[in-house]
Design a protein around this motif. Structure first.
Motif, PDB file in Angstrom:
ATOM      1  N   GLN A 110       0.819  -1.209   0.000  1.00  0.00           N
ATOM      2  CA  GLN A 110       0.000   0.000   0.000  1.00  0.00           C
ATOM      3  C   GLN A 110       0.857   1.266   0.000  1.00  0.00           C
ATOM      4  O   GLN A 110       0.356   2.355  -0.284  1.00  0.00           O
ATOM      5  N   ASN A 111       2.142   1.144   0.322  1.00  0.00           N
ATOM      6  CA  ASN A 111       3.024   2.305   0.353  1.00  0.00           C
ATOM      7  C   ASN A 111       3.626   2.558  -1.026  1.00  0.00           C
ATOM      8  O   ASN A 111       3.938   1.611  -1.756  1.00  0.00           O
ATOM      9  N   PRO A 112       3.848   3.814  -1.407  1.00  0.00           N
ATOM     10  CA  PRO A 112       4.524   4.083  -2.677  1.00  0.00           C
ATOM     11  C   PRO A 112       5.955   3.562  -2.627  1.00  0.00           C
ATOM     12  O   PRO A 112       6.634   3.728  -1.607  1.00  0.00           O
ATOM     13  N   PRO A 113       6.438   2.917  -3.684  1.00  0.00           N
ATOM     14  CA  PRO A 113       7.792   2.355  -3.674  1.00  0.00           C
ATOM     15  C   PRO A 113       8.827   3.357  -4.176  1.00  0.00           C
ATOM     16  O   PRO A 113       8.485   4.423  -4.713  1.00  0.00           O
ATOM     17  N   LEU A 114      10.074   3.014  -4.017  1.00  0.00           N
ATOM     18  CA  LEU A 114      11.172   3.712  -4.673  1.00  0.00           C
ATOM     19  C   LEU A 114      11.494   2.945  -5.955  1.00  0.00           C
ATOM     20  O   LEU A 114      11.751   1.743  -5.922  1.00  0.00           O
ATOM     21  N   HIS A 115      11.459   3.632  -7.087  1.00  0.00           N
ATOM     22  CA  HIS A 115      11.770   3.019  -8.374  1.00  0.00           C
ATOM     23  C   HIS A 115      13.244   3.244  -8.697  1.00  0.00           C
ATOM     24  O   HIS A 115      13.777   4.342  -8.473  1.00  0.00           O
ATOM     25  N   LEU A 116      13.900   2.222  -9.232  1.00  0.00           N
ATOM     26  CA  LEU A 116      15.294   2.323  -9.658  1.00  0.00           C
ATOM     27  C   LEU A 116      15.330   2.467 -11.176  1.00  0.00           C
ATOM     28  O   LEU A 116      14.770   1.634 -11.891  1.00  0.00           O
ATOM     29  N   ALA A 117      15.975   3.523 -11.662  1.00  0.00           N
ATOM     30  CA  ALA A 117      15.950   3.811 -13.096  1.00  0.00           C
ATOM     31  C   ALA A 117      17.337   4.186 -13.600  1.00  0.00           C
ATOM     32  O   ALA A 117      18.132   4.793 -12.879  1.00  0.00           O
ATOM     33  N   ILE A 118      17.614   3.827 -14.851  1.00  0.00           N
ATOM     34  CA  ILE A 118      18.874   4.169 -15.507  1.00  0.00           C
ATOM     35  C   ILE A 118      18.556   4.972 -16.760  1.00  0.00           C
ATOM     36  O   ILE A 118      17.819   4.505 -17.635  1.00  0.00           O
ATOM     37  N   LEU A 119      19.103   6.183 -16.844  1.00  0.00           N
ATOM     38  CA  LEU A 119      18.914   7.028 -18.017  1.00  0.00           C
ATOM     39  C   LEU A 119      19.989   6.714 -19.048  1.00  0.00           C
ATOM     40  O   LEU A 119      21.185   6.712 -18.728  1.00  0.00           O
ATOM     41  N   VAL A 120      19.579   6.442 -20.297  1.00  0.00           N
ATOM     42  CA  VAL A 120      20.545   6.144 -21.362  1.00  0.00           C
ATOM     43  C   VAL A 120      20.321   7.109 -22.520  1.00  0.00           C
ATOM     44  O   VAL A 120      19.191   7.497 -22.832  1.00  0.00           O
ATOM     45  N   ALA A 121      21.408   7.491 -23.169  1.00  0.00           N
ATOM     46  CA  ALA A 121      21.331   8.396 -24.312  1.00  0.00           C
ATOM     47  C   ALA A 121      20.671   7.707 -25.492  1.00  0.00           C
ATOM     48  O   ALA A 121      20.614   6.474 -25.575  1.00  0.00           O
ATOM     49  N   ALA A 122      20.176   8.516 -26.427  1.00  0.00           N
ATOM     50  CA  ALA A 122      19.509   7.966 -27.614  1.00  0.00           C
ATOM     51  C   ALA A 122      20.434   7.055 -28.409  1.00  0.00           C
ATOM     52  O   ALA A 122      19.989   6.087 -29.020  1.00  0.00           O
ATOM     53  N   ASP A 123      21.758   7.347 -28.374  1.00  0.00           N
ATOM     54  CA  ASP A 123      22.727   6.551 -29.124  1.00  0.00           C
ATOM     55  C   ASP A 123      23.762   5.908 -28.197  1.00  0.00           C
ATOM     56  O   ASP A 123      24.923   5.743 -28.559  1.00  0.00           O
ATOM     57  N   SER A 124      23.343   5.587 -26.971  1.00  0.00           N
ATOM     58  CA  SER A 124      24.260   5.041 -25.968  1.00  0.00           C
ATOM     59  C   SER A 124      24.909   3.748 -26.449  1.00  0.00           C
ATOM     60  O   SER A 124      24.292   2.936 -27.143  1.00  0.00           O
TER      61      SER A 124
ATOM     62  N   PHE B  45      11.606   2.211   3.307  1.00  0.00           N
ATOM     63  CA  PHE B  45      10.941   2.286   2.012  1.00  0.00           C
ATOM     64  C   PHE B  45      11.053   0.923   1.328  1.00  0.00           C
ATOM     65  O   PHE B  45      11.974   0.149   1.608  1.00  0.00           O
ATOM     66  N   ARG B  46      10.132   0.618   0.437  1.00  0.00           N
ATOM     67  CA  ARG B  46      10.250  -0.601  -0.354  1.00  0.00           C
ATOM     68  C   ARG B  46      10.688  -0.253  -1.764  1.00  0.00           C
ATOM     69  O   ARG B  46      10.460   0.859  -2.252  1.00  0.00           O
ATOM     70  N   LEU B  47      11.364  -1.185  -2.415  1.00  0.00           N
ATOM     71  CA  LEU B  47      11.717  -1.044  -3.822  1.00  0.00           C
ATOM     72  C   LEU B  47      10.621  -1.664  -4.673  1.00  0.00           C
ATOM     73  O   LEU B  47      10.001  -2.655  -4.262  1.00  0.00           O
ATOM     74  N   TYR B  48      10.384  -1.104  -5.834  1.00  0.00           N
ATOM     75  CA  TYR B  48       9.405  -1.715  -6.724  1.00  0.00           C
ATOM     76  C   TYR B  48      10.012  -2.995  -7.291  1.00  0.00           C
ATOM     77  O   TYR B  48      11.103  -2.982  -7.859  1.00  0.00           O
TER      78      TYR B  48
END
Length: 612
Positions: free
Chosen positions: A70-84, A134-137
């Motif tokens: 029921q709690n909002p999670p922490l999302h783990l994300a990696i940003l990559v360039a269009a031509d990475s 906190f929980r991770l998604y």
């Protein structure tokens, strides 16, 4: 973290010292307390030969974990360039072994996320709030938290967020947070990395289209030795709209562990970095320090995403330099074991802990439910005698006191959160050693994560008391809204006339107000835009309170009389939560004040002790 779901997990551990071994049990146990229930954990200790003991010592723990979905999670994300090219900065040997590619980075970020969990749960426990965290998604997928097996489990999902910007654009020096532009060079004002990451999250869609918390790693960060600059890197945390985000570059990620079994070795590896790798802040010159600062400094930015400001000590200062000491009992170049009291900066400051205690990501099912009508109610300030009364319908959880912007002390309310609290300003000044000319700021933090600061409390008391010709001494509340526009004060007639009518001009904001007295006089404030409505009062009625929503401007307002009648809501519904402005007990409302231009920018009330 080695198993999600019903499991039996065996950890075969070796140590050169029974003391170190016991501490190792505790540290790894801290990491493992977040496994889906039920889990039987078996710890096996193989004693060193000089103890003449051949039988391994075995200890078993049953760990039950109920994910608080029921709690909002922490999302783990990696940003990559269009031509990475999907490769991070790393030593040559790690590039050759495949330890610098995207899959490796995903495993490293996942492991870091669970280490953040373990660290935070232990810190909350030490501060008396249990192991709330906190929980991770998580999703059902191959788990990488143990190199002993890779079966399917509920494990942290890593989102790959592709931006429309190319690698060259991300690595533009003007976008690097640490870039010092030569004197006299114009600022091109390009979109910064934080804004680029936010834009990419919005473009990605669900789950980033609603209230969310995100830890974001920038994959294509790159150290440029010629410029001595980490391009494509920013260490920032905060929020805009519904997204709360903390970001960090990948330039230190090469030193992070990929799984639980690598945690100790990564925090012990004293290999020097080569000149083609980043030595962030001059403190990351060995692999284990890269591991410390990379994981710890990113946690610092996640802290900002969770509403934490910079604190006097700990992770929200630069305490993450000692993060390794939470997870290991040995440290390179240290001859004695690391005990809990040696962890130094590796802690959440008590004020951080108090903020997290009431954060929605940290709620327990047994916590009292929040009153959603006042969840984000704004604290307001009311001078009374030689003190300031703080009122907030959401409840006050923490008060922080600063002198000239330096933290001095705090007052906390972990058990019961008052809706009103009196600040004895003279007592506080003595407590913190205030001297004439110093600025005393008092920040109020609510259970709904709202924060409002009483700036220069000493001057506030002086400037919010006035003598008026008709009514004598009166007090002015703090205001809601911004401080733009021209100041105004309206004192209601008290003798030969009364307020007979209020005209309210409003649209999506409160444009203006006009008060009519029964003796045919009137006074106007603000503009005449929007549509006009009138609220008429009888001879027996007087205005006693305002209900307000305000942000940059006053969005909307409702007047209430002593007979319980209201003007009805006028204006928009933007800004902060509804806040009631009514005189403190023993006082009566005698006017309003604030600032206005073409709109009403801010508003408060004027009041005095009830006359008998």
């Amino acid at each position: 973290m080695a198993e999600r779901g019903k499991a039996n997990q065996n950890l075969n551990l070796q140590s050169q010292s029974p003391i170190i071994k016991r501490h190792s049990h505790q540290s790894i146990g801290q990491c493992l307390t977040h496994i889906s229930s039920p889990n039987e954990l078996t710890f096996t200790f193989n004693p060193p030969h000089h103890l003449n003991q051949t039988t391994p010592a075995t200890t078993k723990f049953l760990v039950n974990y109920l994910p608080l979905l029921q709690n909002p999670p922490l999302h783990l994300a990696i940003l990559v360039a269009a031509d990475s090219d999907f490769v991070i900065d790393a030593p040559t040997e790690k590039r050759k072994s495949g330890d610098a590619g995207l899959e490796s980075v995903k495993e490293k970020l996942r492991c870091a996320g669970y280490l953040w969990q373990a660290f935070t749960a232990e810190q909350m426990h030490r501060n008396g709030f249990g192991r709330r965290v906190f929980r991770l998604y998580e999703e059902w997928q191959p788990d990488t938290m143990s190199n002993q097996e890779t079966s399917l489990r509920e494990t942290a999902k890593i989102y790959i967020i592709r931006t429309k910007y190319t690698k060259e654009e991300l690595l533009d020096p003007d976008r690097a947070q640490q870039y010092k532009r030569p004197p006299g060079t114009p600022n091109p004002k390009k979109k910064d990395l934080f804004a680029i990451f936010m834009e990419a999250l919005r473009d990605y869609g669900p789950p980033f289209d609603r209230q969310c918390y995100v830890a974001g790693l920038i994959l294509d960060s790159h150290y440029d030795p010629a410029m001595d600059l980490i391009r494509g890197h920013a260490a920032l945390g905060g929020g805009a709209d519904h997204i709360r985000l903390g970001i960090f570059g990948s330039h230190l990620t090469h030193a992070w562990p990929r799984c639980l079994e690598q945690v100790v070795s990564c925090f012990q590896d004293d290999t020097n970095i080569t000149q083609d790798l980043a030595n962030d802040n001059g403190e990351s010159y060995t692999w284990w320090k890269c591991c410390n600062i990379g994981i710890g400094a990113m946690l610092h930015e996640v802290g900002h995403a969770l509403t934490l400001p910079h604190s006097k000590s700990g992770i929200m200062s630069r305490g993450y330099n000692n993060l390794n000491r939470t997870f290991t009992v040995k440290e390179p170049h240290r001859n004695t074991p690391v005990l809990p009291q040696d962890e130094n900066g590796a802690h959440w400051h008590r004020c951080d802990v108090m903020r997290l205690r009431f954060h929605p990501c940290f709620r327990l099912a047994t916590d009292p439910s929040n009153d959603h009508d006042y969840k984000h109610a704004y604290p307001t300030f009311w001078p009374v005698d030689d003190s300031v009364l703080v009122k907030c319908m959401a409840g006050i959880s923490l008060i922080e006191v600063k002198l000239d912007d330096q933290f001095q002390t705090h007052f906390e309310f972990p058990d019961e959160q008052p809706h009103e609290w009196r600040l004895q300003i003279d007592h506080i000044k003595k407590q913190v050693g205030w001297k004439n000319g110093q600025r005393l700021d008092i920040a109020i933090i609510t259970t709904g994560q709202e924060e409002h600061t009483l700036v220069d409390a000493h001057s506030f008391l002086e400037t919010h008391r006035n003598l008026y010709p008709d009514i004598g001494l009166a007090l002015k509340s703090g205001t809601l809204g911004s401080s733009g526009g021209s100041k105004f004060e309206v004192i209601f007639p008290k003798s030969n006339a009364h307020v007979s009518k209020v005209r309210i001009n409003s649209g999506i904001f409160l444009d203006g107000l006009k008060f009519y007295w029964s003796n045919k006089k009137n006074v106007s404030i603000g503009g005449k835009g929007g549509s006009a409505s009138k609220f008429e009062l009888t001879k027996r009625e007087k205005l006693v309170s305002l209900m307000v929503k305000a942000g940059i401007y006053v969005d909307g307002i409702e007047f209430k009389t002593n007979l319980g009648r209201t003007s009805g809501w006028r204006g928009g519904m933007g800004g902060c939560e509804l806040t009631v402005l009514s005189a403190p007990e023993g006082h009566e409302m005698v006017g309003i004040h604030g600032t206005a231009g073409s709109l009403i920018d801010s508003i408060g009330i004027i009041y005095r002790p009830v006359q008998h």
